[in-house]
Design an enzyme around this catalytic site. Structure first.
Site, mmCIF file in Angstrom:
data_model
loop_
_atom_site.group_PDB
_atom_site.id
_atom_site.type_symbol
_atom_site.label_atom_id
_atom_site.label_comp_id
_atom_site.label_asym_id
_atom_site.label_seq_id
_atom_site.Cartn_x
_atom_site.Cartn_y
_atom_site.Cartn_z
ATOM 1 N N ARG A 229 0.859 -1.173 0.000
ATOM 2 C CA ARG A 229 0.000 0.000 0.000
ATOM 3 C C ARG A 229 0.900 1.229 0.000
ATOM 4 O O ARG A 229 1.947 1.225 0.656
ATOM 5 C CB ARG A 229 -0.866 0.050 1.271
ATOM 6 C CG ARG A 229 -2.065 -0.901 1.275
ATOM 7 C CD ARG A 229 -3.188 -0.435 0.338
ATOM 8 N NE ARG A 229 -4.373 -1.273 0.438
ATOM 9 C CZ ARG A 229 -4.661 -2.296 -0.365
ATOM 10 N NH1 ARG A 229 -3.830 -2.624 -1.350
ATOM 11 N NH2 ARG A 229 -5.778 -2.976 -0.203
ATOM 12 N N HIS A 277 -1.468 -0.052 -9.862
ATOM 13 C CA HIS A 277 -2.065 -0.985 -8.883
ATOM 14 C C HIS A 277 -2.577 -2.250 -9.598
ATOM 15 O O HIS A 277 -3.755 -2.605 -9.485
ATOM 16 C CB HIS A 277 -3.214 -0.302 -8.113
ATOM 17 C CG HIS A 277 -3.476 -0.975 -6.783
ATOM 18 N ND1 HIS A 277 -3.816 -0.291 -5.639
ATOM 19 C CD2 HIS A 277 -3.444 -2.287 -6.425
ATOM 20 C CE1 HIS A 277 -3.983 -1.150 -4.636
ATOM 21 N NE2 HIS A 277 -3.761 -2.363 -5.092
#
Lengths: 314, 314
Positions: A229, A277
């Site tokens: 993250r 991502h």
């Protein structure tokens, strides 16, 4: 559950495309289920599949007995103040994602170690030049987080001959991987990593963990790979370490703000590789099968795996 | 061998750098050996380590009892008409090269399958866009040649989730790899390969094997990876298949002429990735240890492994 044994599952997903795919895959995996979309007049469902749902989702679905996060990380869900206390949260376990994430990390590590960028530059100049052999055993890759994602990454890198060390909160033993934990100290772990892969969940303990001080613990010329993250890393500290040449570069799949704003410096930094991502895309077919299995287990009074411990936050 | 049990090894290597490294590593691995360079007045040695030696080497070294090729491929040596008939030829077995070659192929396969080039192009435009997930199990990679190099390549790709098929001259069984041999026919093998890795030695049977007809057996959009020898592929046929879009691209480490001439079309073809014969660099330290072990075995009357069968040419 309604009178005739039917089970209903609400979808609270960000994209209409994903909702359509989840609907079809869930229906296939659990034909007796009634799948309901998120809407003001939606019937109250027993379970929900969620990915960053629209605000107010939990007030529109007051009778849920468990929810399933449509991904490995649940930080966004636990941060949702409207999530009812005590509502069981399950996360997808692997579901094809660990394989992708290991492939992503292997690609970036091989690219760096075997100097693929140099050979690409030489091709542009039609230059035939061999660079000396560097043994992968002489290159230590650290994997921060040895969970469902980190462990397969560590194993894949070790099988390619790299010296791999891993860091976990508590003591672990993994064949072919030198394991560190809090008792050794993160700094000692980092000091030997020529490459560092971040593969831990975002929790209060990992947020902002990689600040200027921790990045400075890495040896000069280290390469950072973040598939976890964005919030694990202080982006200003990362940019400063890159600009100073302390870090040779970084492969980043996750960011504090996603999508990464078009004017963000990271996009154009010469030593940064950016992907949107995608290191581990949720494989909806496999994830829907997991949800189906767990729904049946819950209805049979069993406890499925993947239950999130809200205390440790994963 | 001279009177006091000393053994002498002649070096017939292409580059002075390599000769210096071989000299130092051989001396370390076999302190009792006398290492002699190739020169008109060099003393007659018992053994030789060779890599494309200068013409006339074998007339300058008439008393050799065995030679060691400083690499995995021996095609250049068997093609040397001055190589005495009956002189035993040994080749380096692995010696760290298979690991590198597997890493090279894994990198190129991952790059292609996970569309790394697209994400690189998107980064240049600061474009955040996710492409749909493609399962590696849905991608079949063929490995032509399942020897010391091909087998580890096939295993590494299978462990990353790809569907792997291998082709060998004679029937093989390899866990997780669908094995084909001559009884199935090369065409049938090729017809299912979305990517094809060439990892076989250059022999009369493999020379020019990948001509227009064989390349046409690959499905449209296939990707070729050649880490074997340039002579396995007809370069004009390859260029034509690339130009026609039948092949989506190629990753080439070996060429019919090396160094690849600066004006060769392959250097600048937009779908071709070029490296200068570095997929497996000879690890001299490890190779010198192998030579030392074999010299001691030969002197003890044993038969070391790695003996080349001149009939089959590897």
């Amino acid at each position: 559950m309604d009178r005739n044994g039917e089970v209903s599952i609400a979808l609270g997903l960000r994209s209409a495309e994903a909702a359509s795919e989840w609907r079809s895959q869930l229906q296939q995996a659990l034909p007796q289920a009634r799948i309901v979309d998120d809407a003001p007049d939606a019937p109250a469902a027993d379970y929900a599949v969620l990915w960053r749902p629209q605000a107010g989702f939990f007030s529109r679905q007051p009778r849920l007995s468990a929810v399933f996060a449509a991904g490995a990380g649940v930080d966004w869900l636990l941060a949702d103040t409207s999530l009812p206390a005590g509502l069981p949260v399950f996360r997808i376990e692997d579901g094809g994602m660990a394989e992708q994430m290991a492939a992503y990390c292997v690609h970036e590590v091989l690219r760096r170690h075997y100097r693929v960028d140099r050979y690409e530059a030489q091709q542009r100049e039609a230059q035939w030049r061999e660079w000396p052999y560097l043994s992968p055993a002489g290159c230590t890759v650290g994997v921060f987080g040895l969970g469902k994602m980190g462990e397969p990454i560590a194993r894949a890198l070790a099988s390619l001959g790299f010296s791999v060390r891993g860091y976990a909160r508590s003591a672990r033993a993994l064949e072919g991987v030198e394991c560190f934990d809090e008792s050794h100290g993160l700094e000692r772990f980092l000091s030997g990593c020529q490459m560092l892969v971040l593969a831990a969940p975002l929790t209060p303990a990992t947020r902002d963990r990689f600040d200027a001080t921790r990045l400075a613990c890495l040896p000069r010329g280290a390469w950072l790979i973040n598939v976890a993250r964005g919030e694990l890393v202080r982006e200003e500290a990362l940019l400063a370490a890159l600009d100073a040449g302390h870090l040779a570069g970084a492969s980043l799949d996750v960011f504090r703000t996603e999508p990464l704003p078009p004017d963000h410096r990271l996009w154009r930094h010469p030593s940064v590789r950016i992907t949107p991502h995608v290191a581990a895309i949720t494989v909806i077919a496999e994830s829907a099968r997991q949800v189906a299995t767990r729904v049946l287990q819950l209805r049979a009074g069993q406890t499925p795996s993947g239950l999130v411990d809200r205390g440790r936050a994963y």
